[in-house]
Design a protein around this motif. Sequence first.
Motif, PDB file in Angstrom:
ATOM      1  N   GLN A  60     -14.158   4.752  61.767  1.00 36.79           N
ATOM      2  CA  GLN A  60     -15.287   5.076  60.880  1.00 36.79           C
ATOM      3  C   GLN A  60     -16.042   3.815  60.463  1.00 36.79           C
ATOM      4  N   LEU A  61     -15.298   2.752  60.167  1.00 36.22           N
ATOM      5  CA  LEU A  61     -15.936   1.474  59.822  1.00 36.22           C
ATOM      6  C   LEU A  61     -16.760   0.938  60.990  1.00 36.22           C
ATOM      7  N   LEU A  62     -16.200   0.998  62.180  1.00 37.49           N
ATOM      8  CA  LEU A  62     -16.913   0.527  63.367  1.00 37.49           C
ATOM      9  C   LEU A  62     -18.188   1.334  63.594  1.00 37.49           C
ATOM     10  N   LEU A  63     -18.098   2.640  63.428  1.00 35.40           N
ATOM     11  CA  LEU A  63     -19.286   3.488  63.589  1.00 35.40           C
ATOM     12  C   LEU A  63     -20.362   3.143  62.560  1.00 35.40           C
ATOM     13  N   ARG A  64     -19.957   2.969  61.305  1.00 33.60           N
ATOM     14  CA  ARG A  64     -20.922   2.630  60.247  1.00 33.60           C
ATOM     15  C   ARG A  64     -21.624   1.306  60.535  1.00 33.60           C
ATOM     16  N   LYS A  65     -20.885   0.342  61.059  1.00 36.10           N
ATOM     17  CA  LYS A  65     -21.448  -0.979  61.352  1.00 36.10           C
ATOM     18  C   LYS A  65     -22.153  -1.023  62.712  1.00 36.10           C
ATOM     19  N   LYS A  66     -21.946   0.039  63.515  1.00 35.88           N
ATOM     20  CA  LYS A  66     -22.459   0.078  64.888  1.00 35.88           C
ATOM     21  C   LYS A  66     -21.873  -1.075  65.707  1.00 35.88           C
ATOM     22  N   TRP A  67     -20.569  -1.315  65.522  1.00 38.11           N
ATOM     23  CA  TRP A  67     -19.831  -2.365  66.207  1.00 38.11           C
ATOM     24  C   TRP A  67     -18.897  -1.751  67.240  1.00 38.11           C
ATOM     25  N   SER A  68     -18.456  -2.612  68.160  1.00 39.05           N
ATOM     26  CA  SER A  68     -17.443  -2.181  69.116  1.00 39.05           C
ATOM     27  C   SER A  68     -16.185  -3.033  68.927  1.00 39.05           C
ATOM     28  N   VAL A  69     -15.078  -2.507  69.441  1.00 37.82           N
ATOM     29  CA  VAL A  69     -13.777  -3.169  69.348  1.00 37.82           C
ATOM     30  C   VAL A  69     -13.152  -3.249  70.731  1.00 37.82           C
ATOM     31  N   THR A  70     -12.370  -4.269  70.940  1.00 33.14           N
ATOM     32  CA  THR A  70     -11.573  -4.396  72.143  1.00 33.14           C
ATOM     33  C   THR A  70     -10.201  -4.911  71.726  1.00 33.14           C
ATOM     34  N   THR A  71      -9.203  -4.643  72.546  1.00 26.65           N
ATOM     35  CA  THR A  71      -7.873  -5.161  72.252  1.00 26.65           C
ATOM     36  C   THR A  71      -7.337  -5.927  73.458  1.00 26.65           C
ATOM     37  N   ALA A  72      -6.529  -6.939  73.148  1.00 27.81           N
ATOM     38  CA  ALA A  72      -5.792  -7.697  74.158  1.00 27.81           C
ATOM     39  C   ALA A  72      -4.347  -7.664  73.688  1.00 27.81           C
ATOM     40  N   GLU A 120     -17.842  -6.906  68.932  1.00 27.66           N
ATOM     41  CA  GLU A 120     -17.912  -7.597  67.645  1.00 27.66           C
ATOM     42  C   GLU A 120     -16.527  -7.840  67.062  1.00 27.66           C
ATOM     43  N   LEU A 121     -15.567  -6.978  67.399  1.00 28.49           N
ATOM     44  CA  LEU A 121     -14.200  -7.118  66.916  1.00 28.49           C
ATOM     45  C   LEU A 121     -13.245  -7.137  68.099  1.00 28.49           C
ATOM     46  N   ALA A 122     -12.385  -8.143  68.124  1.00 29.71           N
ATOM     47  CA  ALA A 122     -11.309  -8.194  69.121  1.00 29.71           C
ATOM     48  C   ALA A 122      -9.994  -8.376  68.384  1.00 29.71           C
ATOM     49  N   ILE A 123      -8.996  -7.624  68.829  1.00 30.82           N
ATOM     50  CA  ILE A 123      -7.651  -7.679  68.263  1.00 30.82           C
ATOM     51  C   ILE A 123      -6.714  -8.129  69.375  1.00 30.82           C
ATOM     52  N   CYS A 142       2.569 -12.567  66.711  1.00 25.63           N
ATOM     53  CA  CYS A 142       1.342 -13.290  66.366  1.00 25.63           C
ATOM     54  C   CYS A 142       0.142 -12.395  66.628  1.00 25.63           C
ATOM     55  N   PHE A 143      -0.816 -12.468  65.713  1.00 25.55           N
ATOM     56  CA  PHE A 143      -2.024 -11.652  65.778  1.00 25.55           C
ATOM     57  C   PHE A 143      -3.236 -12.561  65.779  1.00 25.55           C
ATOM     58  N   GLY A 144      -4.196 -12.259  66.627  1.00 23.82           N
ATOM     59  CA  GLY A 144      -5.459 -12.976  66.646  1.00 23.82           C
ATOM     60  C   GLY A 144      -6.593 -11.990  66.487  1.00 23.82           C
ATOM     61  N   PHE A 145      -7.597 -12.394  65.748  1.00 21.26           N
ATOM     62  CA  PHE A 145      -8.759 -11.538  65.512  1.00 21.26           C
ATOM     63  C   PHE A 145     -10.025 -12.345  65.737  1.00 21.26           C
ATOM     64  N   ALA A 186      -1.983  -4.615  62.801  1.00 19.38           N
ATOM     65  CA  ALA A 186      -3.233  -4.955  63.488  1.00 19.38           C
ATOM     66  C   ALA A 186      -4.371  -4.059  63.029  1.00 19.38           C
ATOM     67  N   LEU A 187      -4.109  -2.776  62.897  1.00 18.76           N
ATOM     68  CA  LEU A 187      -5.141  -1.845  62.429  1.00 18.76           C
ATOM     69  C   LEU A 187      -5.512  -2.126  60.976  1.00 18.76           C
ATOM     70  N   ARG A 188      -4.496  -2.308  60.135  1.00 14.16           N
ATOM     71  CA  ARG A 188      -4.724  -2.562  58.707  1.00 14.16           C
ATOM     72  C   ARG A 188      -5.510  -3.861  58.492  1.00 14.16           C
ATOM     73  N   GLN A 189      -5.118  -4.909  59.207  1.00 10.18           N
ATOM     74  CA  GLN A 189      -5.798  -6.204  59.074  1.00 10.18           C
ATOM     75  C   GLN A 189      -7.237  -6.110  59.587  1.00 10.18           C
ATOM     76  N   SER A 190      -7.465  -5.352  60.649  1.00  7.75           N
ATOM     77  CA  SER A 190      -8.821  -5.175  61.172  1.00  7.75           C
ATOM     78  C   SER A 190      -9.706  -4.483  60.139  1.00  7.75           C
ATOM     79  N   ILE A 191      -9.149  -3.489  59.453  1.00  8.26           N
ATOM     80  CA  ILE A 191      -9.899  -2.803  58.414  1.00  8.26           C
ATOM     81  C   ILE A 191     -10.263  -3.782  57.295  1.00  8.26           C
ATOM     82  N   LEU A 192      -9.308  -4.599  56.892  1.00  2.00           N
ATOM     83  CA  LEU A 192      -9.580  -5.601  55.840  1.00  2.00           C
ATOM     84  C   LEU A 192     -10.650  -6.586  56.285  1.00  2.00           C
ATOM     85  N   LEU A 193     -10.579  -7.063  57.504  1.00  4.77           N
ATOM     86  CA  LEU A 193     -11.558  -8.026  58.004  1.00  4.77           C
ATOM     87  C   LEU A 193     -12.949  -7.417  58.078  1.00  4.77           C
TER      88      LEU A 193
END
Length: 166
Positions: A16-28, A98-101, A122-125, A153-160
């Motif tokens: 929902q946050l990504l949709l509101r911001k019109k951002w995309s996410v990717t994961t590695a 815009e967001l990479a996890i 270890c987590f990188g964002f 990872a999901l929780r931290q992404s929401i905070l960021l």
Amino acid sequence: MTMVTDTWQLATELGQLLLRKKWSVTTAESCTGGGIAYHLTAIAGSSAYLDRSVVTYSNKAKQQLLGVRSATLLQFGAVSEETVLEMASGAATHAKAELAIAVSGVAGPGGGSAAKPVGTVCFGFAVKGVLSSNRLHFEGDRQQVRQQSIDYALRQSILLLTAYTN
């Protein structure tokens, strides 16, 4: 069962946050084996914000698909903040997201060391090119470490994303 429900709620909130911001996410992902992407794609409409994700379990895959430098892997290892920062940066660049996890860890039961015991993750964002990382230690068996990593990872992404104001 609560943890799984919480994971779906976290994935929904991030979507929902990504949709509101019109951002995309990717994961590695390494130790989570695509678990973050799995939860994100379980949400109907996730194709509006998730274009691609990669599971780079081996060092070779991290280098070939994400551009992680061999010098980084040799000096710091696959489970390091330095490596996940390069993973996040490479994933964001390749996906134009815009967001990479990124996540890499020792889920167990073997593979740990004194410096990186089982449960070390270890987590990188990457948020609009700004990189951050965390190193945490989770308790439990392999599945519990992986699940806690996905949730974190999901929780931290929401905070960021919530904190991002530009």
